[in-house]
Scaffold this active site. Structure first.
Site, short mmCIF file in Angstrom:
data_model
loop_
_atom_site.label_atom_id
_atom_site.label_comp_id
_atom_site.label_asym_id
_atom_site.label_seq_id
_atom_site.Cartn_x
_atom_site.Cartn_y
_atom_site.Cartn_z
N ASP A 119 1.53 -4.98 4.65
CA ASP A 119 0.76 -4.08 5.51
C ASP A 119 0.03 -3.05 4.67
O ASP A 119 0.37 -2.82 3.49
CB ASP A 119 1.66 -3.41 6.54
CG ASP A 119 2.77 -2.56 5.91
OD1 ASP A 119 3.36 -3.01 4.91
OD2 ASP A 119 3.05 -1.45 6.43
N GLU A 182 6.00 -1.44 5.88
CA GLU A 182 6.37 -0.45 4.87
C GLU A 182 5.61 0.86 5.04
O GLU A 182 6.17 1.94 4.86
CB GLU A 182 6.12 -1.03 3.47
CG GLU A 182 6.68 -0.19 2.33
CD GLU A 182 5.75 0.91 1.84
OE1 GLU A 182 6.21 1.81 1.12
OE2 GLU A 182 4.54 0.88 2.18
#
Length: 488
Positions: A119, A182
């Site tokens: 991400d 994350e």
């Protein structure tokens, strides 16, 4: 094809346990670098912004593409489901799965587990980007695009290295933990680590995080990071906002109380004024001092990059120690205060001050919380205000420090020397890396941070990039590390 045949021929002519000369793998990587850049271009194009629920499908797509690539290079993959995320609206949406992958399962070989994430932070050209953030652009030796450094480029360099080494056979077993949340706190990852400690992680010998930058253009290996205690101070005064024309000079103002409290936290030289806050800070050893002398770091370059007029410390050692191994306190903002353009003569009824303390070994977040709360309540009592305060620690992430003499560190140092012909800088991070501490506490394994990002990559900012040199030579670094780890 001819090159592949030459490698296979070389392998069969050698003794079974004889290592293939590293320059053969490095040549393979050089010959395929255009292909590696094209892969990064394709991955950057996917807007896997985990902070935006409307883009959750793109995050899922990125995880699927990563899975497919791991399968392509010979791995097996489990997509571990995390359940749902409840949004502020009350709506629930699925969390992206975590990739648990394995390449090789020879019980005679050591097993290294790598962690990374797919991400990215939000990005729009209107934010000030010179290029479209989700279109990888190569310019002046750099590869620009959101996620090019954090963390798609670093994970892809590792996977490219695994693919390259696997042409002649991996000397170690490789496991991969790759997540998609994350950037917003790794929702659910702690649960996966706990649930899989006797399963997926049971045979792991080493853990390596591939999500860190170097201190300079010289390669660095990170062995420690500060923790983070994040606080809210809420001050509540009147029942509603008041007009300063009618009530200025007549009431105890919540904003004035809050600014008073914030001003008692730290002095002009950066010293934290909370009693006892330095009591548990680990002493600096002579061995540690020696490490700082050889670090490649230029204060003038940092000053030019940040635009800071002056730093609190004027030596390399002083500045780096206060960034890495001493606690710091930063004030971040005030919620509830008027912050728009123009004028507004309001007296806010309630305001919330926000600050954090980056703590270091051997500081304990629970002790820091008590020290901060006791101190602020004492200072507020001295002010003799009738308003109410509430101190809350929102985040209590622990600091992390590893042993530089562990086998994976020795292997990484040898790999750096092999690829770059220099000794690695042994560095610490001023920020916080909760997953490293979590891995160590739950799994009982030492962790190393071996990233390939540059100090000027502008991760989370506009014009994020990774240098093509770092990307390709970093691929060689991971390849050399896999080989060196087999012999430590």
């Amino acid at each position: 094809m001819l090159f592949l045949l030459s490698i296979l021929s070389l392998l069969t002519c050698q003794a079974a346990l004889s290592p293939v000369p590293p320059d053969q793998i490095f040549q393979y990587i050089d010959d395929h670098q255009d292909e590696f850049v094209q892969r990064l271009k394709e991955w950057v194009a996917i807007e896997s912004d985990s902070s935006d629920p409307t883009k959750r499908g793109l995050v899922d797509n990125m995880m699927q593409i990563t899975k497919d690539f791991i399968l392509k290079i010979g791995g097996t993959v489990e997509m571990a489901e995390l359940g749902e995320q409840e949004l502020s609206s009350g709506k629930k949406i699925p969390l992206p799965p975590v990739i648990l992958a394995e390449i090789g399962n020879d019980t005679k070989k050591p097993t290294v587990c790598f962690y990374g994430h797919m991400d990215v932070q939000p990005a729009k050209k209107s934010d000030g980007w010179a290029t479209e953030p989700y279109t990888l652009i190569e310019k002046d030796g750099n590869l620009y695009g959101r996620g090019a450094s954090d963390d798609k480029g670093q994970v892809l360099a590792l996977l490219n290295a695994v693919e390259s080494v696997n042409v002649i056979g991996l000397p170690v077993n490789v496991k991969l933990v790759i997540e998609g949340m994350e950037e917003v706190g790794s929702n659910g990852l702690d649960k996966i680590v706990e649930e899989q400690k006797d399963g997926f992680f049971s045979n792991v010998d080493y853990i390596v995080v591939t999500d860190t930058p170097w201190l300079s253009k010289k390669p660095g290996i990170t062995y420690g990071a500060r923790g983070n205690c994040y606080f809210f101070i809420e001050v509540e005064g009147a029942r509603r906002d008041l007009h300063s024309g009618g009530f200025g000079g007549a009431v105890y103002e919540a904003m004035s109380d809050l600014i008073f409290l914030l001003d008692t936290l730290i002095d002009s030289k950066g010293k934290i004024l909370i009693p006892g806050i330095y009591d548990d800070v680990r002493s600096v050893t002579e061995e540690e001092k020696e490490l700082y002398k050889d670090l490649e770091f230029n204060l003038d370059e940092l000053q030019a990059d940040t635009g800071a007029k002056r730093f609190l410390y004027d030596t390399k050692e002083g500045l780096l120690m206060h960034r890495w191994r001493y606690p710091s306190l930063s004030i971040h903002g005030i919620e509830g205060a008027f912050s728009g353009s123009g004028t507004k003569t309001v007296i806010p009824a309630k305001v919330i001050g926000k600050f954090s303390i980056r703590q270091v070994p051997n500081m304990d977040p629970s002790i820091v919380e008590k020290q901060v709360t006791d101190y602020l309540e004492h200072k507020f009592s001295e002010r003799n205000s009738p308003n109410k305060i509430k101190v809350t620690m929102i985040i209590g992430a622990k600091p992390w420090l590893s042993d530089m003499n562990e086998p994976q560190y020795l292997a990484a140092r040898k790999a750096v020397t092999r690829v770059f012909n220099v000794n690695a800088d042994m560095i610490r991070a001023g920020g916080t890396i909760p997953i490293a501490k979590n891995f160590e506490e739950v799994l009982g394994k030492r962790v190393m941070l071996l990233g390939i990002g540059g100090p000027d990559d502008s991760t989370h900012g506009q014009n994020e990039k990774i240098s093509k040199y770092n990307y390709i030579e970093g691929t060689k670094l991971y390849a050399a590390f896999l080989q060196e780890l087999a012999s430590v």
